[in-house]
Design a protein around this motif. Structure first.
Motif, PDB file in Angstrom:
ATOM      1  N   GLU A 197       0.830  -1.200   0.000  1.00  0.00           N
ATOM      2  CA  GLU A 197       0.000   0.000   0.000  1.00  0.00           C
ATOM      3  C   GLU A 197       0.866   1.252   0.000  1.00  0.00           C
ATOM      4  OE1 GLU A 197      -2.543   3.012  -0.064  1.00  0.00           O
ATOM      5  OE2 GLU A 197      -2.908   0.933  -0.668  1.00  0.00           O
ATOM      6  N   ALA A 198       1.994   1.222   0.703  1.00  0.00           N
ATOM      7  CA  ALA A 198       2.911   2.362   0.676  1.00  0.00           C
ATOM      8  C   ALA A 198       3.434   2.598  -0.732  1.00  0.00           C
ATOM      9  CB  ALA A 198       4.070   2.131   1.646  1.00  0.00           C
ATOM     10  N   ALA A 199       3.714   1.532  -1.456  1.00  0.00           N
ATOM     11  CA  ALA A 199       4.169   1.665  -2.843  1.00  0.00           C
ATOM     12  C   ALA A 199       3.079   2.264  -3.718  1.00  0.00           C
ATOM     13  CB  ALA A 199       4.602   0.305  -3.384  1.00  0.00           C
ATOM     14  N   HIS A 200       1.853   1.827  -3.524  1.00  0.00           N
ATOM     15  CA  HIS A 200       0.753   2.374  -4.326  1.00  0.00           C
ATOM     16  C   HIS A 200       0.441   3.821  -3.933  1.00  0.00           C
ATOM     17  CE1 HIS A 200      -0.002  -1.766  -5.724  1.00  0.00           C
ATOM     18  NE2 HIS A 200      -0.583  -1.156  -6.732  1.00  0.00           N
ATOM     19  N   ALA A 201       0.609   4.163  -2.652  1.00  0.00           N
ATOM     20  CA  ALA A 201       0.415   5.556  -2.240  1.00  0.00           C
ATOM     21  C   ALA A 201       1.447   6.453  -2.914  1.00  0.00           C
ATOM     22  CB  ALA A 201       0.514   5.670  -0.720  1.00  0.00           C
ATOM     23  N   LEU A 202       2.691   5.995  -2.983  1.00  0.00           N
ATOM     24  CA  LEU A 202       3.727   6.750  -3.688  1.00  0.00           C
ATOM     25  C   LEU A 202       3.384   6.856  -5.164  1.00  0.00           C
ATOM     26  CD1 LEU A 202       6.500   8.098  -3.946  1.00  0.00           C
ATOM     27  CD2 LEU A 202       7.525   5.806  -3.954  1.00  0.00           C
ATOM     28  N   ALA A 203       2.904   5.766  -5.753  1.00  0.00           N
ATOM     29  CA  ALA A 203       2.529   5.777  -7.169  1.00  0.00           C
ATOM     30  C   ALA A 203       1.416   6.782  -7.426  1.00  0.00           C
ATOM     31  CB  ALA A 203       2.097   4.379  -7.601  1.00  0.00           C
ATOM     32  N   ARG A 204       0.430   6.828  -6.536  1.00  0.00           N
ATOM     33  CA  ARG A 204      -0.678   7.785  -6.716  1.00  0.00           C
ATOM     34  C   ARG A 204      -0.190   9.225  -6.606  1.00  0.00           C
ATOM     35  NH1 ARG A 204      -3.275   3.731  -3.569  1.00  0.00           N
ATOM     36  NH2 ARG A 204      -2.980   4.940  -1.657  1.00  0.00           N
ATOM     37  N   ASP A 205       0.744   9.470  -5.709  1.00  0.00           N
ATOM     38  CA  ASP A 205       1.281  10.830  -5.572  1.00  0.00           C
ATOM     39  C   ASP A 205       2.010  11.253  -6.845  1.00  0.00           C
ATOM     40  OD1 ASP A 205       1.938  13.200  -3.859  1.00  0.00           O
ATOM     41  OD2 ASP A 205       3.977  12.489  -4.216  1.00  0.00           O
ATOM     42  N   ILE A 206       2.812  10.356  -7.406  1.00  0.00           N
ATOM     43  CA  ILE A 206       3.488  10.663  -8.669  1.00  0.00           C
ATOM     44  C   ILE A 206       2.461  10.893  -9.765  1.00  0.00           C
ATOM     45  CG2 ILE A 206       5.008   9.712 -10.449  1.00  0.00           C
ATOM     46  CD1 ILE A 206       6.442   8.192  -8.150  1.00  0.00           C
ATOM     47  N   ARG A 207       1.463  10.018  -9.836  1.00  0.00           N
ATOM     48  CA  ARG A 207       0.408  10.143 -10.859  1.00  0.00           C
ATOM     49  C   ARG A 207      -0.313  11.479 -10.766  1.00  0.00           C
ATOM     50  NH1 ARG A 207      -4.547   6.684  -9.262  1.00  0.00           N
ATOM     51  NH2 ARG A 207      -4.677   8.483  -7.852  1.00  0.00           N
ATOM     52  N   ASP A 208      -0.610  11.925  -9.572  1.00  0.00           N
ATOM     53  CA  ASP A 208      -1.481  13.084  -9.387  1.00  0.00           C
ATOM     54  C   ASP A 208      -0.754  14.424  -9.413  1.00  0.00           C
ATOM     55  OD1 ASP A 208      -3.556  11.287  -9.080  1.00  0.00           O
ATOM     56  OD2 ASP A 208      -3.571  11.382  -6.887  1.00  0.00           O
ATOM     57  N   THR A 209       0.552  14.434  -9.217  1.00  0.00           N
ATOM     58  CA  THR A 209       1.238  15.718  -9.024  1.00  0.00           C
ATOM     59  C   THR A 209       2.357  15.996 -10.017  1.00  0.00           C
ATOM     60  OG1 THR A 209       2.812  14.769  -7.437  1.00  0.00           O
ATOM     61  CG2 THR A 209       0.737  15.641  -6.544  1.00  0.00           C
ATOM     62  N   THR A 210       2.705  15.035 -10.865  1.00  0.00           N
ATOM     63  CA  THR A 210       3.852  15.246 -11.746  1.00  0.00           C
ATOM     64  C   THR A 210       3.445  15.135 -13.214  1.00  0.00           C
ATOM     65  OG1 THR A 210       4.544  12.919 -11.821  1.00  0.00           O
ATOM     66  CG2 THR A 210       5.381  14.252  -9.994  1.00  0.00           C
ATOM     67  N   ALA A 211       4.262  15.727 -14.070  1.00  0.00           N
ATOM     68  CA  ALA A 211       4.042  15.669 -15.515  1.00  0.00           C
ATOM     69  C   ALA A 211       4.739  14.437 -16.081  1.00  0.00           C
ATOM     70  CB  ALA A 211       4.585  16.926 -16.178  1.00  0.00           C
ATOM     71  N   PRO A 212       4.024  13.594 -16.818  1.00  0.00           N
ATOM     72  CA  PRO A 212       4.661  12.365 -17.324  1.00  0.00           C
ATOM     73  C   PRO A 212       5.873  12.614 -18.203  1.00  0.00           C
ATOM     74  CG  PRO A 212       2.478  12.711 -18.315  1.00  0.00           C
ATOM     75  CD  PRO A 212       2.608  13.675 -17.196  1.00  0.00           C
ATOM     76  N   VAL A 213       5.852  13.662 -19.006  1.00  0.00           N
ATOM     77  CA  VAL A 213       7.006  13.946 -19.858  1.00  0.00           C
ATOM     78  C   VAL A 213       8.191  14.386 -19.008  1.00  0.00           C
ATOM     79  CG1 VAL A 213       7.889  15.388 -21.727  1.00  0.00           C
ATOM     80  CG2 VAL A 213       5.557  14.487 -21.845  1.00  0.00           C
ATOM     81  N   SER A 214       7.941  15.234 -18.019  1.00  0.00           N
ATOM     82  CA  SER A 214       9.026  15.661 -17.124  1.00  0.00           C
ATOM     83  C   SER A 214       9.636  14.466 -16.405  1.00  0.00           C
ATOM     84  CB  SER A 214       8.504  16.669 -16.101  1.00  0.00           C
ATOM     85  OG  SER A 214       8.148  17.882 -16.712  1.00  0.00           O
ATOM     86  N   VAL A 215       8.791  13.572 -15.901  1.00  0.00           N
ATOM     87  CA  VAL A 215       9.287  12.391 -15.192  1.00  0.00           C
ATOM     88  C   VAL A 215      10.140  11.535 -16.114  1.00  0.00           C
ATOM     89  CG1 VAL A 215       8.578  10.213 -14.132  1.00  0.00           C
ATOM     90  CG2 VAL A 215       7.456  12.348 -13.460  1.00  0.00           C
ATOM     91  N   ALA A 216       9.672  11.324 -17.331  1.00  0.00           N
ATOM     92  CA  ALA A 216      10.427  10.507 -18.284  1.00  0.00           C
ATOM     93  C   ALA A 216      11.791  11.121 -18.583  1.00  0.00           C
ATOM     94  CB  ALA A 216       9.627  10.336 -19.571  1.00  0.00           C
ATOM     95  N   VAL A 217      11.825  12.443 -18.779  1.00  0.00           N
ATOM     96  CA  VAL A 217      13.090  13.109 -19.097  1.00  0.00           C
ATOM     97  C   VAL A 217      14.027  13.080 -17.906  1.00  0.00           C
ATOM     98  CG1 VAL A 217      14.134  15.331 -19.686  1.00  0.00           C
ATOM     99  CG2 VAL A 217      12.083  14.564 -20.900  1.00  0.00           C
ATOM    100  N   ILE A 218      13.516  13.380 -16.720  1.00  0.00           N
ATOM    101  CA  ILE A 218      14.355  13.370 -15.514  1.00  0.00           C
ATOM    102  C   ILE A 218      14.919  11.973 -15.267  1.00  0.00           C
ATOM    103  CG2 ILE A 218      14.306  13.613 -13.000  1.00  0.00           C
ATOM    104  CD1 ILE A 218      12.178  15.866 -13.489  1.00  0.00           C
ATOM    105  N   ARG A 219      14.065  10.956 -15.437  1.00  0.00           N
ATOM    106  CA  ARG A 219      14.499   9.577 -15.234  1.00  0.00           C
ATOM    107  C   ARG A 219      15.652   9.222 -16.184  1.00  0.00           C
ATOM    108  NH1 ARG A 219      13.581   4.231 -16.167  1.00  0.00           N
ATOM    109  NH2 ARG A 219      13.026   3.028 -14.293  1.00  0.00           N
ATOM    110  N   ALA A 220      15.517   9.602 -17.455  1.00  0.00           N
ATOM    111  CA  ALA A 220      16.558   9.316 -18.429  1.00  0.00           C
ATOM    112  C   ALA A 220      17.832  10.106 -18.142  1.00  0.00           C
ATOM    113  CB  ALA A 220      16.049   9.623 -19.831  1.00  0.00           C
ATOM    114  N   MET A 221      17.671  11.340 -17.709  1.00  0.00           N
ATOM    115  CA  MET A 221      18.846  12.149 -17.405  1.00  0.00           C
ATOM    116  C   MET A 221      19.631  11.561 -16.236  1.00  0.00           C
ATOM    117  SD  MET A 221      17.209  15.960 -17.913  1.00  0.00           S
ATOM    118  CE  MET A 221      18.705  16.881 -17.513  1.00  0.00           C
ATOM    119  N   LEU A 222      18.927  11.125 -15.201  1.00  0.00           N
ATOM    120  CA  LEU A 222      19.605  10.508 -14.064  1.00  0.00           C
ATOM    121  C   LEU A 222      20.339   9.243 -14.498  1.00  0.00           C
ATOM    122  CD1 LEU A 222      16.867  10.936 -11.318  1.00  0.00           C
ATOM    123  CD2 LEU A 222      19.158  11.935 -11.259  1.00  0.00           C
TER     124      LEU A 222
END
Length: 289
Positions: A197-222
């Motif tokens: 449930e903690a993992a899904h709560a984190l997933a929901r927070d990412i889903r609700d507050t972040t831009a998917p394109v930004s996340v994809a770019v940041i992930r690749a940059m890291l």
């Protein structure tokens, strides 16, 4: 391969979160060649779907995975003898970690019980590793007369440093969640019944507050830039991205929603809106359907 064709895993999408579950609880989720094939397919399936914002990777039963299934008395590497030739063969755990590394979608590992050998190395390229207080970890390769896989000798020192990676890998000892958390291997530790449930709560927070394109770019940059010998390649990528922010629809919505004190509704999608200025923009991330 349809979702219903999976035998060693399960795949479910609910409210833009894909849950991929290792599903051999009777074998403590021992890792098999078929599981490797199915994980690669399911992870790529999730990453191709713009409606999937986050992946949660977990296991059925009391363990995440005890590593390679040794019930046959040895290691199944039969794929190395196929017509494609041994020079093209990729070991099973590495295929999973490589797929996760190349994804645009963030992946959260939710770990209970044992995560040993390949059952641990497949999580090292995940963005988050959440574990239960009863979790036990081990890079036990030296104690089996074998070698690290999953590209773990690259991932692990980046996560915990060479000193701790040497301790765990050369000794092959098993260690607990507290040591894993203190060393930087884990994001957080939870009671066993709370970790998923903690993992899904984190997933929901990412889903609700972040831009998917930004996340994809940041992930690749890291993944691609953080280990460089100089900050200047990262600065060049930064500059190309920031230069176009004034007309970037996600950036406009991010600022507007902040000023209006409301949740954001980002219009960009990964399949359509990844910046063309990224140096790796033309590199494939998925095998063909």
């Amino acid at each position: 391969m349809a979702a219903t064709d999976y035998d060693d895993i399960t795949y479910e999408v609910c409210e833009q979160i894909a849950t991929i579950r290792l599903n051999r609880p009777e074998a403590r989720n021992g890792y098999t060649l078929r599981m490797s094939d199915e994980l690669e397919d399911a992870l790529q399936r999730a990453d191709r779907d713009d409606d999937v914002r986050v992946v949660v990777l977990t296991g059925a039963g009391g363990d995440f995975s005890v590593g390679a299934d040794l019930s046959g008395g040895g290691f199944d590497v039969s794929e190395a003898d196929e017509a494609s030739g041994q020079e093209h063969w990729q070991e099973p755990a590495g295929r999973c970690s490589r797929t996760i590394h190349l994804m645009n979608t963030p992946v959260i590992a939710a770990i209970r019980g044992a995560a040993v050998g390949g059952g641990l190395t497949i999580t090292l390229s995940c963005d988050f590793r959440l574990a239960a207080t009863d979790s036990r970890f081990g890079f036990v390769f030296a104690r089996r007369g074998i070698y690290p896989e999953g590209a773990s000798v690259w991932y692990l020192p980046r996560l915990v440093g060479v000193t701790k990676a040497s301790d765990w890998m050369i000794s092959g000892r098993v260690f607990g969640a507290d040591e894993a958390l203190a060393s930087g291997l884990l994001t957080s530790v939870h009671e066993p019944h709370e970790v998923e449930e903690a993992a899904h709560a984190l997933a929901r927070d990412i889903r609700d507050t972040t831009a998917p394109v930004s996340v994809a770019v940041i992930r690749a940059m890291l993944a691609r830039l953080s280990g460089g010998s100089s900050p200047f390649p990262a600065h060049e990528v930064d500059s190309a991205l920031i230069r176009n922010l004034a007309t970037n629809a996600d950036a406009i919505e991010g600022v507007r929603s902040f000023l209006e004190k409301r949740p954001p509704t980002f219009p960009g999608t990964v399949s359509r809106d990844l910046p063309s200025s990224l140096p790796w923009a033309d590199q494939p991330t998925h095998t063909p359907d």
